[in-house]
Design a protein around this motif. Structure first.
Motif, PDB file in Angstrom:
ATOM      1  N   VAL A 184       7.939 -12.068  -9.834  1.00 20.35           N
ATOM      2  CA  VAL A 184       9.116 -11.204  -9.759  1.00 20.35           C
ATOM      3  C   VAL A 184      10.020 -11.696  -8.640  1.00 20.35           C
ATOM      4  N   PHE A 185      11.213 -11.133  -8.561  1.00 20.59           N
ATOM      5  CA  PHE A 185      12.121 -11.439  -7.457  1.00 20.59           C
ATOM      6  C   PHE A 185      11.781 -10.535  -6.283  1.00 20.59           C
ATOM      7  N   LEU A 186      11.326 -11.153  -5.173  1.00 19.49           N
ATOM      8  CA  LEU A 186      10.866 -10.385  -4.026  1.00 19.49           C
ATOM      9  C   LEU A 186      11.971  -9.521  -3.435  1.00 19.49           C
ATOM     10  N   GLY A 187      13.220  -9.928  -3.635  1.00 21.46           N
ATOM     11  CA  GLY A 187      14.336  -9.182  -3.076  1.00 21.46           C
ATOM     12  C   GLY A 187      14.447  -7.750  -3.579  1.00 21.46           C
ATOM     13  N   GLU A 188      13.749  -7.416  -4.636  1.00 18.51           N
ATOM     14  CA  GLU A 188      13.764  -6.053  -5.173  1.00 18.51           C
ATOM     15  C   GLU A 188      12.776  -5.143  -4.453  1.00 18.51           C
ATOM     16  N   TYR A 189      11.976  -5.706  -3.547  1.00 28.61           N
ATOM     17  CA  TYR A 189      10.886  -4.957  -2.941  1.00 28.61           C
ATOM     18  C   TYR A 189      11.043  -4.841  -1.426  1.00 28.61           C
ATOM     19  N   VAL A 190      10.613  -3.718  -0.918  1.00 23.80           N
ATOM     20  CA  VAL A 190      10.377  -3.574   0.517  1.00 23.80           C
ATOM     21  C   VAL A 190       9.020  -4.221   0.811  1.00 23.80           C
ATOM     22  N   ILE A 191       8.945  -4.936   1.925  1.00 26.26           N
ATOM     23  CA  ILE A 191       7.721  -5.645   2.291  1.00 26.26           C
ATOM     24  C   ILE A 191       7.124  -5.053   3.557  1.00 26.26           C
ATOM     25  N   GLY A 192       5.821  -4.911   3.545  1.00 26.45           N
ATOM     26  CA  GLY A 192       5.103  -4.455   4.737  1.00 26.45           C
ATOM     27  C   GLY A 192       4.006  -5.429   5.098  1.00 26.45           C
ATOM     28  N   TRP A 193       3.720  -5.498   6.377  1.00 29.65           N
ATOM     29  CA  TRP A 193       2.555  -6.247   6.871  1.00 29.65           C
ATOM     30  C   TRP A 193       1.578  -5.238   7.463  1.00 29.65           C
ATOM     31  N   PHE A 194       0.315  -5.421   7.130  1.00 32.71           N
ATOM     32  CA  PHE A 194      -0.754  -4.565   7.614  1.00 32.71           C
ATOM     33  C   PHE A 194      -1.870  -5.448   8.150  1.00 32.71           C
ATOM     34  N   ARG A 195      -2.788  -4.843   8.884  1.00 37.36           N
ATOM     35  CA  ARG A 195      -3.941  -5.605   9.355  1.00 37.36           C
ATOM     36  C   ARG A 195      -5.162  -4.719   9.400  1.00 37.36           C
ATOM     37  N   GLN A 196      -6.320  -5.345   9.275  1.00 36.61           N
ATOM     38  CA  GLN A 196      -7.579  -4.621   9.318  1.00 36.61           C
ATOM     39  C   GLN A 196      -8.595  -5.414  10.124  1.00 36.61           C
ATOM     40  N   ALA A 197      -9.023  -4.824  11.217  1.00 32.95           N
ATOM     41  CA  ALA A 197     -10.047  -5.422  12.060  1.00 32.95           C
ATOM     42  C   ALA A 197     -11.416  -4.941  11.587  1.00 32.95           C
ATOM     43  N   PRO A 198     -12.479  -5.695  11.892  1.00 35.04           N
ATOM     44  CA  PRO A 198     -13.817  -5.287  11.461  1.00 35.04           C
ATOM     45  C   PRO A 198     -14.162  -3.880  11.942  1.00 35.04           C
ATOM     46  N   GLY A 199     -14.622  -3.052  11.018  1.00 37.49           N
ATOM     47  CA  GLY A 199     -15.028  -1.705  11.366  1.00 37.49           C
ATOM     48  C   GLY A 199     -13.904  -0.722  11.578  1.00 37.49           C
ATOM     49  N   LYS A 200     -12.681  -1.156  11.335  1.00 35.90           N
ATOM     50  CA  LYS A 200     -11.520  -0.277  11.546  1.00 35.90           C
ATOM     51  C   LYS A 200     -10.738  -0.106  10.252  1.00 35.90           C
ATOM     52  N   GLU A 201      -9.919   0.933  10.244  1.00 35.37           N
ATOM     53  CA  GLU A 201      -9.072   1.167   9.079  1.00 35.37           C
ATOM     54  C   GLU A 201      -7.894   0.190   9.070  1.00 35.37           C
ATOM     55  N   ARG A 202      -7.363  -0.024   7.880  1.00 34.39           N
ATOM     56  CA  ARG A 202      -6.182  -0.871   7.762  1.00 34.39           C
ATOM     57  C   ARG A 202      -4.996  -0.139   8.385  1.00 34.39           C
ATOM     58  N   GLU A 203      -4.256  -0.850   9.237  1.00 34.47           N
ATOM     59  CA  GLU A 203      -3.138  -0.233   9.930  1.00 34.47           C
ATOM     60  C   GLU A 203      -1.848  -1.003   9.680  1.00 34.47           C
ATOM     61  N   ALA A 204      -0.755  -0.273   9.756  1.00 34.95           N
ATOM     62  CA  ALA A 204       0.550  -0.888   9.549  1.00 34.95           C
ATOM     63  C   ALA A 204       0.961  -1.688  10.778  1.00 34.95           C
ATOM     64  N   VAL A 205       1.604  -2.808  10.538  1.00 37.22           N
ATOM     65  CA  VAL A 205       2.109  -3.664  11.599  1.00 37.22           C
ATOM     66  C   VAL A 205       3.633  -3.652  11.614  1.00 37.22           C
ATOM     67  N   SER A 206       4.229  -3.862  10.439  1.00 43.21           N
ATOM     68  CA  SER A 206       5.684  -3.974  10.375  1.00 43.21           C
ATOM     69  C   SER A 206       6.139  -3.844   8.935  1.00 43.21           C
ATOM     70  N   CYS A 207       7.431  -3.560   8.758  1.00 43.27           N
ATOM     71  CA  CYS A 207       7.995  -3.540   7.409  1.00 43.27           C
ATOM     72  C   CYS A 207       9.467  -3.929   7.482  1.00 43.27           C
ATOM     73  N   ILE A 208      10.006  -4.319   6.314  1.00 40.53           N
ATOM     74  CA  ILE A 208      11.379  -4.785   6.251  1.00 40.53           C
ATOM     75  C   ILE A 208      11.962  -4.395   4.901  1.00 40.53           C
ATOM     76  N   THR A 209      13.203  -3.912   4.925  1.00 42.62           N
ATOM     77  CA  THR A 209      13.847  -3.516   3.684  1.00 42.62           C
ATOM     78  C   THR A 209      14.377  -4.735   2.925  1.00 42.62           C
ATOM     79  N   HIS A 210      14.941  -4.481   1.761  1.00 44.45           N
ATOM     80  CA  HIS A 210      15.270  -5.519   0.789  1.00 44.45           C
ATOM     81  C   HIS A 210      16.168  -6.628   1.334  1.00 44.45           C
ATOM     82  N   THR A 211      17.195  -6.220   2.070  1.00 42.79           N
ATOM     83  CA  THR A 211      18.148  -7.210   2.593  1.00 42.79           C
ATOM     84  C   THR A 211      18.042  -7.338   4.104  1.00 42.79           C
ATOM     85  N   SER A 212      16.876  -6.977   4.637  1.00 41.65           N
ATOM     86  CA  SER A 212      16.587  -7.104   6.073  1.00 41.65           C
ATOM     87  C   SER A 212      17.428  -6.167   6.927  1.00 41.65           C
TER      88      SER A 212
END
Length: 124
Positions: A27-55
């Motif tokens: 698909v064309f990525l420009g149609e989507y909001v993008i998020g980055w998440f991370r998960q350390a051992p034994g921990k829940e997945r947490e949000a790091v950052s996000c960016i809208t369609h046109t930054s």
């Protein structure tokens, strides 16, 4: 169908830098909001950052503000996470995710499509 593939992880010393990439296909990525998440051992997945369609909007977790920068190049169908001044507590599997939402959210449940993750290890 949207597929996301992360790359750029690895082993880095404290204070070092890495640049993660999130490449989209199907698909064309420009149609989507993008998020980055991370998960350390034994921990829940947490949000790091996000960016809208046109930054136009970017958001960061307090723990990474001033050290991480999210960006995207819709022409290349790729999003990025530049990570500077890395700390041992940044060690985790990092995931990118996409959503059709109009705004960018630092909430895991807002995102529908996920990559497989890339390991980041910060250690001396």
């Amino acid at each position: 169908q949207l597929q996301l593939v992360e790359s750029g992880g690895g082993l880095v010393q404290p204070g070092g830098s890495l640049r993660l990439s999130c490449a989209a296909s199907g698909v064309f990525l420009g149609e989507y909001v993008i998020g980055w998440f991370r998960q350390a051992p034994g921990k829940e997945r947490e949000a790091v950052s996000c960016i809208t369609h046109t930054s136009g909007t970017t958001k960061y977790a307090d723990s990474v503000k001033g050290r991480f920068t999210i960006s995207r190049n819709n022409a290349k169908n790729t999003a990025y996470l530049q990570m500077n001044d890395l700390k041992p507590e940044d060690t985790a599997v990092y995931y990118c995710a996409a959503t059709f939402e109009a705004d960018c959210y630092l909430r895991r449940y807002e995102y529908d499509d996920w990559g497989q993750g890339t390991q980041v290890t910060v250690s001396s």
